[in-house]
Design a protein around this motif. Sequence first.
Motif, PDB file in Angstrom:
ATOM      1  N   GLY A  23     -17.928  56.535  36.180  1.00 27.68           N
ATOM      2  CA  GLY A  23     -16.639  57.173  36.449  1.00 27.68           C
ATOM      3  C   GLY A  23     -15.495  56.398  35.817  1.00 27.68           C
ATOM      4  N   ASP A  24     -15.544  55.064  35.933  1.00 31.33           N
ATOM      5  CA  ASP A  24     -14.477  54.232  35.349  1.00 31.33           C
ATOM      6  C   ASP A  24     -14.492  54.329  33.824  1.00 31.33           C
ATOM      7  OD1 ASP A  24     -13.856  53.504  37.893  1.00 31.33           O
ATOM      8  OD2 ASP A  24     -14.929  51.579  37.821  1.00 31.33           O
ATOM      9  N   ALA A  25     -15.696  54.333  33.252  1.00 33.31           N
ATOM     10  CA  ALA A  25     -15.799  54.426  31.785  1.00 33.31           C
ATOM     11  C   ALA A  25     -15.197  55.744  31.302  1.00 33.31           C
ATOM     12  CB  ALA A  25     -17.260  54.315  31.359  1.00 33.31           C
ATOM     13  N   SER A  63     -38.518  50.293  27.035  1.00 34.34           N
ATOM     14  CA  SER A  63     -38.209  48.973  26.471  1.00 34.34           C
ATOM     15  C   SER A  63     -37.284  48.188  27.400  1.00 34.34           C
ATOM     16  CB  SER A  63     -37.508  49.154  25.112  1.00 34.34           C
ATOM     17  OG  SER A  63     -36.960  47.920  24.685  1.00 34.34           O
ATOM     18  N   PRO A  64     -37.583  46.897  27.593  1.00 29.87           N
ATOM     19  CA  PRO A  64     -36.683  46.071  28.412  1.00 29.87           C
ATOM     20  C   PRO A  64     -35.309  45.907  27.761  1.00 29.87           C
ATOM     21  CG  PRO A  64     -38.412  44.738  27.362  1.00 29.87           C
ATOM     22  CD  PRO A  64     -38.750  46.165  27.091  1.00 29.87           C
ATOM     23  N   GLU A  65     -35.205  46.291  26.476  1.00 29.86           N
ATOM     24  CA  GLU A  65     -33.918  46.157  25.793  1.00 29.86           C
ATOM     25  C   GLU A  65     -33.017  47.377  25.986  1.00 29.86           C
ATOM     26  OE1 GLU A  65     -34.889  44.786  21.687  1.00 29.86           O
ATOM     27  OE2 GLU A  65     -36.676  43.952  22.647  1.00 29.86           O
ATOM     28  N   ARG A  66     -33.502  48.416  26.698  1.00 29.23           N
ATOM     29  CA  ARG A  66     -32.668  49.607  26.930  1.00 29.23           C
ATOM     30  C   ARG A  66     -31.407  49.241  27.695  1.00 29.23           C
ATOM     31  NH1 ARG A  66     -35.017  54.885  27.441  1.00 29.23           N
ATOM     32  NH2 ARG A  66     -32.931  55.582  28.064  1.00 29.23           N
ATOM     33  N   LEU A  67     -30.318  49.929  27.377  1.00 31.41           N
ATOM     34  CA  LEU A  67     -29.087  49.800  28.169  1.00 31.41           C
ATOM     35  C   LEU A  67     -29.292  50.552  29.475  1.00 31.41           C
ATOM     36  CD1 LEU A  67     -26.508  50.616  25.349  1.00 31.41           C
ATOM     37  CD2 LEU A  67     -26.900  48.376  26.390  1.00 31.41           C
ATOM     38  N   THR A  68     -28.830  49.967  30.572  1.00 33.80           N
ATOM     39  CA  THR A  68     -29.041  50.642  31.852  1.00 33.80           C
ATOM     40  C   THR A  68     -27.752  51.147  32.496  1.00 33.80           C
ATOM     41  OG1 THR A  68     -28.998  48.495  32.909  1.00 33.80           O
ATOM     42  CG2 THR A  68     -31.173  49.396  32.402  1.00 33.80           C
ATOM     43  N   THR A  69     -26.616  50.545  32.123  1.00 37.90           N
ATOM     44  CA  THR A  69     -25.336  50.984  32.705  1.00 37.90           C
ATOM     45  C   THR A  69     -24.289  51.059  31.602  1.00 37.90           C
ATOM     46  OG1 THR A  69     -24.449  48.762  33.017  1.00 37.90           O
ATOM     47  CG2 THR A  69     -25.805  49.632  34.814  1.00 37.90           C
ATOM     48  N   PRO A  70     -23.179  51.758  31.857  1.00 37.84           N
ATOM     49  CA  PRO A  70     -22.055  51.650  30.920  1.00 37.84           C
ATOM     50  C   PRO A  70     -21.538  50.204  30.902  1.00 37.84           C
ATOM     51  CG  PRO A  70     -21.787  53.566  32.341  1.00 37.84           C
ATOM     52  CD  PRO A  70     -22.922  52.759  32.909  1.00 37.84           C
ATOM     53  N   LEU A  71     -20.961  49.822  29.767  1.00 40.69           N
ATOM     54  CA  LEU A  71     -20.477  48.449  29.595  1.00 40.69           C
ATOM     55  C   LEU A  71     -19.043  48.468  29.076  1.00 40.69           C
ATOM     56  CD1 LEU A  71     -23.562  47.034  27.609  1.00 40.69           C
ATOM     57  CD2 LEU A  71     -23.103  46.705  30.057  1.00 40.69           C
ATOM     58  N   ARG A  72     -18.259  47.473  29.521  1.00 39.31           N
ATOM     59  CA  ARG A  72     -16.926  47.288  28.929  1.00 39.31           C
ATOM     60  C   ARG A  72     -16.903  45.922  28.251  1.00 39.31           C
ATOM     61  NH1 ARG A  72     -13.228  47.505  33.082  1.00 39.31           N
ATOM     62  NH2 ARG A  72     -12.392  49.589  32.750  1.00 39.31           N
ATOM     63  N   ARG A  73     -16.281  45.878  27.088  1.00 42.16           N
ATOM     64  CA  ARG A  73     -16.269  44.647  26.301  1.00 42.16           C
ATOM     65  C   ARG A  73     -15.441  43.570  26.995  1.00 42.16           C
ATOM     66  NH1 ARG A  73     -12.949  43.030  22.227  1.00 42.16           N
ATOM     67  NH2 ARG A  73     -11.808  45.007  22.279  1.00 42.16           N
ATOM     68  N   THR A  97     -23.694  48.224  15.870  1.00 40.07           N
ATOM     69  CA  THR A  97     -22.434  48.981  15.978  1.00 40.07           C
ATOM     70  C   THR A  97     -21.894  48.916  17.403  1.00 40.07           C
ATOM     71  OG1 THR A  97     -23.221  50.459  14.237  1.00 40.07           O
ATOM     72  CG2 THR A  97     -21.369  51.244  15.568  1.00 40.07           C
ATOM     73  N   ALA A  98     -22.783  49.071  18.376  1.00 36.27           N
ATOM     74  CA  ALA A  98     -22.347  49.045  19.778  1.00 36.27           C
ATOM     75  C   ALA A  98     -21.680  47.719  20.124  1.00 36.27           C
ATOM     76  CB  ALA A  98     -23.543  49.304  20.700  1.00 36.27           C
ATOM     77  N   LYS A  99     -22.110  46.648  19.471  1.00 29.90           N
ATOM     78  CA  LYS A  99     -21.510  45.339  19.766  1.00 29.90           C
ATOM     79  C   LYS A  99     -20.019  45.301  19.435  1.00 29.90           C
ATOM     80  CE  LYS A  99     -25.691  42.616  19.523  1.00 29.90           C
ATOM     81  NZ  LYS A  99     -26.571  41.820  18.689  1.00 29.90           N
ATOM     82  N   TYR A 100     -19.570  46.237  18.605  1.00 30.45           N
ATOM     83  CA  TYR A 100     -18.136  46.296  18.248  1.00 30.45           C
ATOM     84  C   TYR A 100     -17.352  47.236  19.159  1.00 30.45           C
ATOM     85  CZ  TYR A 100     -19.026  43.768  13.918  1.00 30.45           C
ATOM     86  OH  TYR A 100     -19.357  42.810  13.002  1.00 30.45           O
ATOM     87  N   ALA A 101     -18.041  47.884  20.097  1.00 20.99           N
ATOM     88  CA  ALA A 101     -17.374  48.917  20.892  1.00 20.99           C
ATOM     89  C   ALA A 101     -16.547  48.313  22.013  1.00 20.99           C
ATOM     90  CB  ALA A 101     -18.422  49.858  21.467  1.00 20.99           C
ATOM     91  N   ASP A 102     -15.549  49.080  22.454  1.00 18.15           N
ATOM     92  CA  ASP A 102     -14.812  48.720  23.666  1.00 18.15           C
ATOM     93  C   ASP A 102     -15.591  49.158  24.883  1.00 18.15           C
ATOM     94  OD1 ASP A 102     -12.031  47.763  22.635  1.00 18.15           O
ATOM     95  OD2 ASP A 102     -12.608  49.474  21.393  1.00 18.15           O
ATOM     96  N   LEU A 139      -8.256  49.670  17.357  1.00 16.22           N
ATOM     97  CA  LEU A 139      -9.176  50.807  17.338  1.00 16.22           C
ATOM     98  C   LEU A 139      -9.959  50.830  18.653  1.00 16.22           C
ATOM     99  CD1 LEU A 139     -10.529  53.101  15.593  1.00 16.22           C
ATOM    100  CD2 LEU A 139     -12.232  51.390  14.939  1.00 16.22           C
ATOM    101  N   PHE A 140      -9.881  51.953  19.351  1.00 15.46           N
ATOM    102  CA  PHE A 140     -10.613  52.093  20.617  1.00 15.46           C
ATOM    103  C   PHE A 140     -11.952  52.770  20.314  1.00 15.46           C
ATOM    104  CE2 PHE A 140     -11.575  54.838  24.376  1.00 15.46           C
ATOM    105  CZ  PHE A 140     -11.866  53.809  25.268  1.00 15.46           C
ATOM    106  N   THR A 141     -13.030  51.992  20.429  1.00 14.80           N
ATOM    107  CA  THR A 141     -14.346  52.494  20.005  1.00 14.80           C
ATOM    108  C   THR A 141     -15.283  52.678  21.193  1.00 14.80           C
ATOM    109  OG1 THR A 141     -14.116  51.371  17.889  1.00 14.80           O
ATOM    110  CG2 THR A 141     -16.329  52.030  18.504  1.00 14.80           C
ATOM    111  N   VAL A 142     -15.926  53.845  21.213  1.00 20.49           N
ATOM    112  CA  VAL A 142     -16.952  54.130  22.219  1.00 20.49           C
ATOM    113  C   VAL A 142     -18.262  54.394  21.480  1.00 20.49           C
ATOM    114  CG1 VAL A 142     -17.661  55.676  24.091  1.00 20.49           C
ATOM    115  CG2 VAL A 142     -15.220  55.194  23.716  1.00 20.49           C
TER     116      VAL A 142
END
Length: 661
Positions: free
Chosen positions: A81-83, A56-66, A412-417, A400-403
Motif C-alpha cells: 500500500g505504501d509503495a 529460488s531463494p533469490e526471489r524478491l518477497t516484498t516491495p522495497l524502498r531504496r 536495473t532494479a538496484k537503481y530503482a527507488d 529520476l523516480f524509478t520503479v
Amino acid sequence: MQTIRTVCAHDCPDMCSLLVQVDNGRVVRIQGDPDHPLTAGFACGKVNRDMELVHSPERLTTPLRRTGPKGSGTFAPIAWGDALDEITARWKAIIDKDGPMGILGYAYSAHQGLMNRGLMNGLFHALGTSRLWGGTVCDSCAEAAWDSVVGPVGGADPESIVESDLVVCWGSDLHATAVHLWAKVEEARARGAQLIVIDPRRTRAAKAADWYLPIRIGTDSALALGVMHILVRDGKTDEAYITSHTTGFDRVRAEVLPRFTPAYTAEITGLTESDVERFAAMYGSAKKSFIRIGFGMSRFTYGGNNLRTVTMLPGVTGAYGRYGGGALLATAASFDLNYNAVRKPSGPVATRTINHLKLGEALLTLNDPPICALFIAANNPAVTNPDTTKMRAALARDDLFTVVHDPFLSVTAKYADIVLPATTYLETEDFYRSYGTYYMQYGNKVIEPRGQAWSNIRLTQELAKRMGLTDPVFSMSQPDILKEMFRGAKGTAAEYDPATLPTQGPVSIGHRNGQEFRTPSGKMEFASDTLPYWQPDPADTKQYPLQLLTAPGYFQSHTAFSGVGFLRRREGAPYAVLHPDDAAVRGLTDGQKVRLHNDCGEIGLILHVRDEVQPGVILVPGQRPDNEAVTGTVNMLCADTYTDMGEGATYQSTWLEVRAW
Ligand SMILES: Nc1nc2c(c(=O)[nH]1)N[C@H]1C(S)=C(S)[C@@H](COP(=O)(O)OP(=O)(O)OC[C@H]3O[C@@H](n4cnc5c(=O)[nH]c(N)nc54)[C@H](O)[C@@H]3O)O[C@H]1N2
Ligand SMILES: Nc1nc2c(c(=O)[nH]1)N[C@H]1C(S)=C(S)[C@@H](COP(=O)(O)OP(=O)(O)OC[C@H]3O[C@@H](n4cnc5c(=O)[nH]c(N)nc54)[C@H](O)[C@@H]3O)O[C@H]1N2
Ligand code: SF4
Ligand SMILES: [Mo]
C-alpha cells in the motif's frame, strides 16, 4: 499431487505447452506436453529446472524502498500500500507539473503473455505518457528487413520442415534458441534432408550438421547474392515463379549480380570458391529448401540488408511456393488478433516515442519535458541494452523516480527507488501466441504467487484504478480480456471461439498454401527501396583488431535465469572465446582472466581458446550480470548506434582488443 497444463512464457520462439506437477503448493516437476506437436513431450534444459526459478531463494518477497545510493542495491522492505501510494503520488505530481509525457513506463518481453505484457503497456498508453518503441534491442531490424521483402506476415510453418529436402540454418543456433525446431530438423534428416549451418560460430548445431559454412561475420548478403549469381548463370532460377510472384528481380539480375562472382563472394565471406559453388548447387537443386533465418545476421550496421537479401533466396528458386520450402524468421505477424484491446485501450494516438536501445540517451538528454519517472517491468536494460555505461549513468540520475517490477533484484532494479516483487509465469494466467510457431494457447496459473509477488496484470489493474482510468479492461478477468482480443480479430485466428480456448490446449493457425506476401505490390519484393548490396561496416575504423560476436548462452537467456544457481554453474563463469592463432600472438592461454577493451569501455572475463570462431573474431556468449564476471558486462563495449533498417541494435559492429587481466 496435481498436474496442470500451462504455457512457457519465456522469450523463446517455441512457446512450449508444459505439464507442471504441483505438490503442496510447490512446483516439483516440469515436463513438455506430449499433446503439443512441437513441444513433443520435452521442455528445454533451462525450463525443466524452472521449479528452481520459481522457488529460488533469490526471489524478491516484498516491495522495497531504496535506502542507499542508486545502484548500490541497499533497500528496506515496505508495504504494498505504501509503495503504491508513493508511486501514484509521484506520477500525479509529474502529470500536474509537466503533463504525462514526463513519465515513461513499459513492460518488455520476459513475460510473453499477451496480457501480462500488453496490458501494462496499455496502462501507459491510456495515461498518455511517453512511449517506448520496444524491441529495437532485439528484432526491429530483422522485422523491417523481412517486411521489406515479404511484408508483415509470418514465414514458413516450422512443422513443414519435416517435408523439406534441404534445411539451411542461417544465423540461428537452434540448439540454444529453438530446440523443438531442432527436433523437427532431425526428423527431416531421418527422411533424407540435408542440413547446412551458416554461422561464424561453430555452434552445437553446426557440429551436428551435414555441412558447416564458417561465414565471416556480417557478410551474409554477399553470400546470398553470390548464390543468386550462380543460380542465374546455371539456369537454376524458377522464371515462372519470379514472373508471377515477385517484383524487381530483373534489376537485381542486371545491376547487382554480375559483380558477385564466386571469386568476389569468396573474398568477402571468407569461404572458398568451391564452397560457394557447392552451396549454390545444393540450394538450386533442392525442391523444398527451408531456410531458418536467425536474428544474428541482423545485429550490424548493415544488418537489415544482410537479412533481407537472405530472405530473397526462396523467391529465386520458387521455394516460397512449396510446403516444406521457403524461409522462417518469425510467425507473430500472422496472428491477426485485436491487440489494441489491451495495448491501446484509450489514450492519445501519438505522444513521444523513445527508441528502446536509446533509453539511456533519452533519459539523459530529453527536455520539454524531461523524463522524471521511469517504470520498467520484465526488462533489465542495465545489462542487456547497448552502451550500458550510458544506461547506468541515466538510471543514476538523482531526479529520476524509478520503479522496477521484477521477480528478482536485477542490476536495473538496484537503481530503482522502489522495487516491486513480480510473479513468474507459473503464478499467472494468460493467453499466448508464439512468435516462432503457429500455435496459440491459454496458460493456467500453476501455483499461488510466492511471497507478496504480484503479476504484471494485477499491478496494472491496481495502478490503473489509482490513476483514475476507467477503461473496462483494467477491471476484467483474463478470460474476459481474451474475448476483447478476439473481437475484431481477422484471419484463421478469428475462427476460434475465445470462450472455449481456456480449456482447449494448443491450437494451430498453420496452413499448407505457400508463402503469403503482404507487401504493397502483393508480391515478393527484390527491390523495395534500394537494391540489395554488400558493403564493409563503417564502424570498423581499423583501430581495434577483433570483431565482437554475441550469441545466446545455452543455459542462460539474457539474464532471465540468473536466479537459478544450477544453470549459472552449467553456463560457467562469463567468458570470451578466441581462436588459438589470436591467443598465441597475444601470449594468452585458455582459462586465464582477460581484459576486453575499446573506446566504449572495458570488461573482465575468462578466456576460452578454441577454434569455435575464426581468427579476427571474439565471441562473448550471452549477457551476464557484472557480479558473475571478473568485472563488467559485454554491452559496456557496444555503442548505441542504429542498424540500416528498423533502427535496431548493432552489438556486433563492435571492434576491440583483448589483453591479459
Ligand atoms: N538459450 C537461449 N535461448 C534464447 C535466448 C537466449 O539468450 N538463450 N534468447 C531468446 C531471444 S530474446 C531471441 S531474440 C532469440 C534469438 O535467437 P536467434 O534468432 O537464434 O538469434 P541470435 O541470438 O541473434 O543469434 C543466433 C546465431 O547467429 C549467429 N551469428 C552472429 N552473427 C552472424 C552473422 O553475421 N552471420 C550469420 N550467418 N550468423 C551470425 C550467432 O553465432 C548465433 O549462433 O532466442 C531466444 N532464445
Ligand atoms: N550484447 C548483446 N546484447 C543483447 C542481445 C545480444 O544478442 N547481444 N540480445 C538482445 C535481445 S534479443 C533481447 S530480447 C534483449 C533481452 O533483454 P531483457 O529484456 O533485459 O532480458 P532479460 O535479461 O531476460 O531481463 C528480463 C527481466 O525480466 C524479469 N522477468 C521475468 N519474468 C517476469 C514477469 O513475469 N514480470 C516481470 N515484471 N518481470 C519478469 C527477469 O527476472 C529479468 O530481470 O537483450 C538484448 N541484448
Ligand atoms: S524451449 Fe523455449 S518455450 Fe520451450 S520450455 Fe524452453 S524456453 Fe520455454
Ligand atoms: Mo530477443
